[in-house]
Design a protein around this motif. Structure first.
Motif, short mmCIF file in Angstrom:
data_model
loop_
_atom_site.label_atom_id
_atom_site.label_comp_id
_atom_site.label_asym_id
_atom_site.label_seq_id
_atom_site.Cartn_x
_atom_site.Cartn_y
_atom_site.Cartn_z
N LYS A 98 0.84 -1.19 0.00
CA LYS A 98 0.00 0.00 0.00
C LYS A 98 0.87 1.25 0.00
O LYS A 98 1.91 1.32 0.66
N LYS A 99 0.44 2.25 -0.79
CA LYS A 99 1.17 3.49 -0.93
C LYS A 99 0.21 4.66 -0.67
O LYS A 99 -0.85 4.74 -1.29
N PRO A 100 0.57 5.57 0.25
CA PRO A 100 -0.33 6.70 0.55
C PRO A 100 -0.41 7.68 -0.62
O PRO A 100 0.52 7.84 -1.40
N CYS A 101 -1.55 8.31 -0.74
CA CYS A 101 -1.74 9.37 -1.73
C CYS A 101 -2.59 10.46 -1.09
O CYS A 101 -3.12 10.29 0.01
N CYS A 108 -6.64 9.31 -6.49
CA CYS A 108 -6.41 8.76 -5.15
C CYS A 108 -7.70 8.14 -4.60
O CYS A 108 -8.75 8.80 -4.59
N ARG A 113 -5.07 5.75 -0.10
CA ARG A 113 -3.92 4.90 -0.39
C ARG A 113 -4.20 4.04 -1.63
O ARG A 113 -5.33 3.67 -1.91
N GLN A 115 -3.35 0.36 -3.40
CA GLN A 115 -2.95 -0.99 -3.03
C GLN A 115 -2.55 -1.74 -4.30
O GLN A 115 -3.28 -1.74 -5.28
#
Length: 446
Positions: A98-101, A108, A113, A115
């Motif tokens: 998972k990467k935050p946005c 977004c 986030r 995934q």
């Protein structure tokens, strides 16, 4: 070849280990999981619950890692890193990432986030050396997002250059083929959750043919589940199509280690729910070998064949949602041609024992495949119809008893990327000799 069994258990999607032997060769290991799945839910579960399930899966992997190591000599990533370092092996694992946005990104997701379906590679020192986000998501992967940019991921090792991609990616020229040809990789690491779709898309035959055609080693680790049921009640959209996704009785299985010249070892077992570890020695740089062959011009022979009599009646049939054109084989020997658009398929055959309750057909498909993904296909196939009713030609058939002494099947393909497969009764892979021109052995074919 060495095969080891484990008790009935579960694990995450895919798992590889690589162990350094002499630099000219290495020991490859693939573990097929008997899947330990979470409960179906469309809402996030607590972190502790997710970590508990992953930890139980890694308990299984730890046993496989330690056993495989004998033949070679976040919390989840930390544990995988330690397993690689403690056992002096490379580990490839398929996990979620998972990467935050933030709101400045119009794409977004509402939870802030992205995934991704992700492969991570740890080297024998426990270092993260590669990470790949799957580019071609399959329809049921609604929990994952498409990465913004398609990336070709490779890494160097003391035993060759490796590329990595996941499952449905193998159908993409711009990813699977390009990572081999543009980066000149020697081996591909391939985690997959591949459900076998007879008669044309079973894991072991297709993956072994892909390795041969591209001239690389392929380490394919499938998940192991002989009777998973999947449904999706809400419609989903792809260009030019709107339909519901419903699959019942899916069989996820079929792992193997394949080199360009041979099937080293594979596992296909519908009878048990156990995972299995496979190991084999592979050449580190197969492209340097004298036996390495250049691309084959598959259509050269077929374009020189004068089409056989077209008086025989052709008929339509469906194979994995694709509208094939078929013609029925009527005698113990014969010559047939069947065409669709630009593709003509030629067949010459001789049966030594024809069962009266079995019908075989020559089929052709030359169109865009539109269901569960889009890709253009050209297919020539000799197959057994499910019953003597011609309307079942193209439907799955699990067994066959008619014996062929020999056959020659060719097609006027418009591409050099052709993957020849022979699948025997019981969905088993044909011995390697069956792929050699002019060396036909008596056997039973689907």
């Amino acid at each position: 070849m060495i095969i080891s069994y484990f008790p009935k258990c579960g694990a995450v999607l895919a798992f590889f280990v690589l162990s350094v032997g002499a630099l000219d060769t290495f020991i490859a290991a693939v573990y097929e999981h008997a899947v330990m799945l979470p409960n179906r839910t469309e809402t996030p579960v607590p972190k502790e619950e997710a970590l508990l399930l992953m930890s139980r899966n890694i308990d299984v992997l730890e046993k496989a890692v330690k056993l495989a190591a004998r033949f070679g000599r976040s919390p989840v990533q930390e544990r995988l890193s330690c397993l690689a370092k403690d056992n002096s092996i490379y580990i490839v694992e398929n996990i979620g990432d998972k990467k935050p946005c933030n709101a400045s990104d119009p794409q977004c997701p509402p939870d802030g986030r992205y995934q991704y379906n992700t492969d991570v590679v740890f080297d024998s020192e426990g270092r993260l050396v590669a990470r790949y986000h799957k580019c071609n998501l399959f329809a049921p992967e609604i929990q994952f997002d498409f990465p913004k940019d398609s990336e070709l991921v490779t890494f160097d090792s003391p035993f060759g250059k490796f590329g990595i991609f996941t499952c449905f990616d193998i159908f993409s020229h711009d990813l699977a083929v390009m990572v081999v040809e543009e980066f000149q990789v020697d081996s591909i690491l391939y985690p997959t959750a591949w459900y076998n779709t007879l008669p044309l898309l079973s894991a072991v035959p297709f993956h072994s043919a892909w390795a041969r055609a591209l001239g690389v080693n392929l380490l394919a680790a499938n998940t192991h589940n002989t009777s998973m049921h999947m449904t999706r009640t809400s419609p989903w959209f792809c260009p030019n199509r709107f339909s519901e996704f419903i699959l019942y009785g899916i069989h996820f299985q079929g792992s193997g280690i394949y080199s360009p010249e041979a099937v080293k070892v594979y596992y296909y077992d519908m009878e048990t729910e156990s995972g299995q570890l496979m190991l084999s020695e592979l050449k580190s740089w197969p492209r340097r070998e004298a036996i390495y062959s250049a691309a084959v011009h598959w259509s050269t022979y077929a374009r020189g064949v004068k089409p056989f009599s077209s008086e025989r009646l052709s008929f339509p049939g469906m194979t994995y949602f694709d509208a094939f054109t078929f013609t029925k084989l009527k005698g113990n020997t014969g010559n047939y041609t069947v065409c669709q658009k630009d593709l003509c398929c030629h067949l010459t055959y001789k049966m030594s024992e024809k069962r009266t309750n079995e019908v075989y057909a020559l089929g052709v498909f030359d169109r865009l495949h539109m269901v569960e993904g889009q890709y253009y296909l050209q297919v020539c196939t000799l197959l057994k119809c499910q019953t003597t009713d011609l309307r079942t030609c193209g439907e799955p058939a699990g067994s066959a008893f008619t014996k062929f002494e020999e056959f020659s099947l060719s097609g006027t393909f418009g591409t050099s990327y052709v993957f020849p497969q022979i699948v025997l009764s019981g969905s088993q892979l044909a011995p390697e000799r069956h792929y050699e021109v002019g060396d036909f052995q008596e056997d039973k074919f689907l």
